[in-house]
Design an enzyme around this catalytic site. Structure first.
Site, mmCIF file in Angstrom:
data_model
loop_
_atom_site.group_PDB
_atom_site.id
_atom_site.type_symbol
_atom_site.label_atom_id
_atom_site.label_comp_id
_atom_site.label_asym_id
_atom_site.label_seq_id
_atom_site.Cartn_x
_atom_site.Cartn_y
_atom_site.Cartn_z
ATOM 1 N N SER A 1 0.807 -1.220 0.000
ATOM 2 C CA SER A 1 0.000 0.000 0.000
ATOM 3 C C SER A 1 0.843 1.274 0.000
ATOM 4 O O SER A 1 1.637 1.491 -0.896
ATOM 5 C CB SER A 1 -0.940 -0.069 1.206
ATOM 6 N N ASP B 1 -6.598 1.985 -2.548
ATOM 7 C CA ASP B 1 -7.796 1.759 -1.738
ATOM 8 C C ASP B 1 -8.105 2.958 -0.848
ATOM 9 O O ASP B 1 -9.043 2.935 -0.065
ATOM 10 C CB ASP B 1 -7.732 0.446 -0.934
ATOM 11 N N ASP C 1 -1.858 1.444 -3.395
ATOM 12 C CA ASP C 1 -2.626 0.342 -3.983
ATOM 13 C C ASP C 1 -4.069 0.768 -4.267
ATOM 14 O O ASP C 1 -4.935 -0.072 -4.508
ATOM 15 C CB ASP C 1 -2.579 -0.916 -3.097
ATOM 16 N N SER D 1 0.107 1.130 17.008
ATOM 17 C CA SER D 1 -0.141 0.936 15.570
ATOM 18 C C SER D 1 -0.183 -0.552 15.257
ATOM 19 O O SER D 1 0.519 -1.345 15.878
ATOM 20 C CB SER D 1 0.985 1.604 14.774
#
Ligand SMILES: CC(=O)N[C@H]1[C@@H](OP(=O)(O)O)O[C@H](CO)[C@@H](O)[C@@H]1O
Ligand SMILES: [Mg+2]
Length: 558
Positions: free
Chosen positions: A67, A288, A286, A520
């Site tokens: 990503s 999204d 990516d 995270s």
């Protein structure tokens, strides 16, 4: 599992030893790491995907991407039969599978799991996995590893779908399992036809509207830019210019892309003062995630960010309007009050939550990670979910869609050409344009563009729906981030003891102050979020909470 199967895994896995001393975990975004250490992980996820396909007797997706992470990273994640994320109850097994060093123990681990899950090895359908990857140079060799993993399961078939956006692969998996056409050209065809349908239903105001024609899109030097170029060729209705498409030689995600733009709030590479006032958008690596932004005329490095919260709000306004039109038709025999809900995370700007509630929506809070938001949104007739970073979509329940189809039929005979009929057609078109498998920057962008035209709004008018409270996000490196344990959709830290009380004391010092911390799921850091009435106050609050994190959890010299 028979002996042939066991020896097949034993033999092939010996070519993919996991890197020593590395422990990976299937987080919110699957497995992610430096690409050089991922061969064995991707191989094993290949096995996992084939097992998942046998278990569900459906087609499964395997996507190779990291990503918005740097170009030298890569990652792998699974798309479940519905096109959603891998079911959470398979995550612990994924971790064991990825981290088991000994081939013999790996076989035993798989054998036990197959027994426990009652995975049918002689089911009606052999395993079938669709493979996709983004534009990262490491993608090709990792794809080979995935294929090896899949073929370690007897009879399993892999289909290489080529370079795709993550949402395209999820869309294909969903479509295949619904028995629909599922190639990349089917994807484009569905997006474009539903987009045109919405454009044809735009009200005629008799005056020219405020929406400026041009849209400039930052493609993050990734796959999204490439695919948008394809869409653009087929679209005469929009004037789109793609920058950072990857063809100009820029590096993936370096100073570009939705994550950079949303977190840093500065102009991406390739944009400058000549773009001031023009509607701009940014995709992530990516595709999204999607955010919009404006380059202001005077101060050209800082942008006005139109983030996921605002995209959610725009979608909510439009859908609510269509539902209200449909509800006006009280004479029809077939009436239904749809439940429209919004799902956000604690990172949603407080002003957006306030706005959505005042619009009359139910607003639910979910922990970070789209799998959690998706699950909650699926509980509504129409559930819109977005993370502030621009990842989100709209889900329509089967029940609502089948009611809508019936209503549309009913209106065809009685109200052809009426506002009600148009509202029904618009909602049906949205359900086809938006990617209901997962957040999709390309389909999201087309929907934003049609809604702006429908409303006759400029990006300025859209941005003025509400004013964001100033906010600040920080990262703190700590010895062990898992020492932070949260509750109530991550709004409260229950561990380490005492830290939440200390955060409350700091927060109370600032009007409209709000702050939370969480570990995270994709980086080795604790994230700090703060918002308050002024930027200075938000910064101060974030800094003092970061200091608390450091004090409670920081590296100790002893
Ligand atoms: C604050 C933030 O933006 N967090 C992101 C980030 O997760 P973390 O767990 O915060 O690292 O990556 C996730 C996967 O892309 C995304 O779902 C999430 O929203
Ligand atoms: Mg992404």
């Amino acid at each position: 599992m028979n002996e042939d199967q066991k020896s097949l895994i034993l033999k092939s896995s010996s070519h993919f030893p996991p890197p020593p001393g590395v422990k990976l975990s299937y987080g919110t975004a699957g497995f992610r790491a430096d690409a050089s250490i991922l061969q064995s992980t991707v191989y094993r996820v290949g096995i996992l995907a084939a097992l998942r396909s046998l278990k569900t007797q459906c087609v499964i997706g395997l996507m190779i991407t990291a990503s918005h992470n740097k170009v030298t990273d890569n990652g792998v994640k699974i798309a479940d039969p519905s096109g959603g994320m891998l079911s959470q109850d398979w995550e612990p097994f994924s971790d064991q599978l990825a981290n088991e060093p000994d081939p013999q123990s790996l076989v035993s681990l798989i054998e036990e799991f197959v027994k426990k899950e009652r995975i049918p090895f002689n089911g009606k359908h052999p395993a079938e996995v669709l493979l996709g990857r983004d534009t990262r140079p490491s993608g090709e060799s990792l794809l080979e590893a995935a294929k090896q993993g899949i073929s370690a399961v007897v009879g399993a078939v892999a289909h290489d779908m080529g370079i795709l956006t993550t949402p395209q692969l999820h869309w294909m998996v969903r479509a295949r399992n619904k028995g629909l056409k599922a190639t990349e050209s089917d994807y484009f065809e569905q997006l474009l036809s539903s987009f045109r349908c919405l454009m044809n239903l735009i009200p005629d105001r008799g005056t020219s509207n405020e929406t400026e024609d041009k849209l400039i899109v930052d493609g993050a030097n990734g796959v999204g830019g490439e695919k948008l170029e394809v869409i653009k060729e087929k679209l005469n209705e929009l004037d789109i210019e793609v920058r950072n498409s990857g063809k100009e030689g820029g590096v993936l995600n370096e100073g570009v892309g939705a994550d950079f733009v949303q977190k840093e709030k500065v102009v991406p590479h390739g944009f400058g003062s000549n773009h001031a006032g023009i509607r701009c958008a940014s995709l992530d690596g990516d595709a999204d995630r999607l955010v919009y932004f404006l380059v202001p005329p005077n101060n050209c490095s800082k942008i006005d960010l139109v983030d996921g919260d605002k995209i959610l709000s725009l979608f909510a306004v439009f859908i609510k309007e269509q539902l209200s039109i449909l509800e006006e038709d009280t004479k029809g025999s077939n009436n239904y009050k749809a439940r429209l809900g919004a799902v956000q995370t604690a990172y949603a700007n407080g002003a957006s939550t306030y706005y959505l509630r005042h619009l009359g929506l139910e607003v639910a809070l979910a922990p970070t990670g789209v799998k959690f938001l998706h699950e909650k949104a699926a509980q509504y007739d129409i559930g819109i979910y977005f993370e502030a970073n621009g990842h989100g979509t709209i889900l329509f329940s089967e029940r609502f869609l089948s009611w809508l189809e019936d209503k549309n039929q009913e209106l065809s005979s009685t109200h052809e050409g009426s506002e009600q009929k148009k509202a029904a057609l618009r909602l049906l078109a949205v359900s086809k344009l938006i990617n209901q498998a997962v957040g999709d920057a390309l389909s999201g962008l087309l929907l934003v563009e049609t809604i702006l035209r429908h409303m006759g709004w400029s990006i300025h008018q859209w941005n003025a729906l509400y004013q964001d409270l100033p906010s600040r996000q920080l990262k703190v490196k700590v010895g062990d981030r898992t020492a932070v344990v949260t509750a109530n959709a991550e709004t409260v830290a229950v561990k380490p003891p005492g830290i939440q009380e200390a955060i409350n004391v700091e927060t109370a010092k600032y009007p409209n102050g709000r702050s939370f911390i969480r570990p995270s799921g994709t980086e080795d850091v604790v994230r700090v979020y703060a918002e308050a009435s002024t930027q200075e106050a938000a910064d101060k609050l974030a800094n003092s909470v970061a200091e608390l994190v450091d004090r409670f959890l920081g590296f100790r010299s002893s």
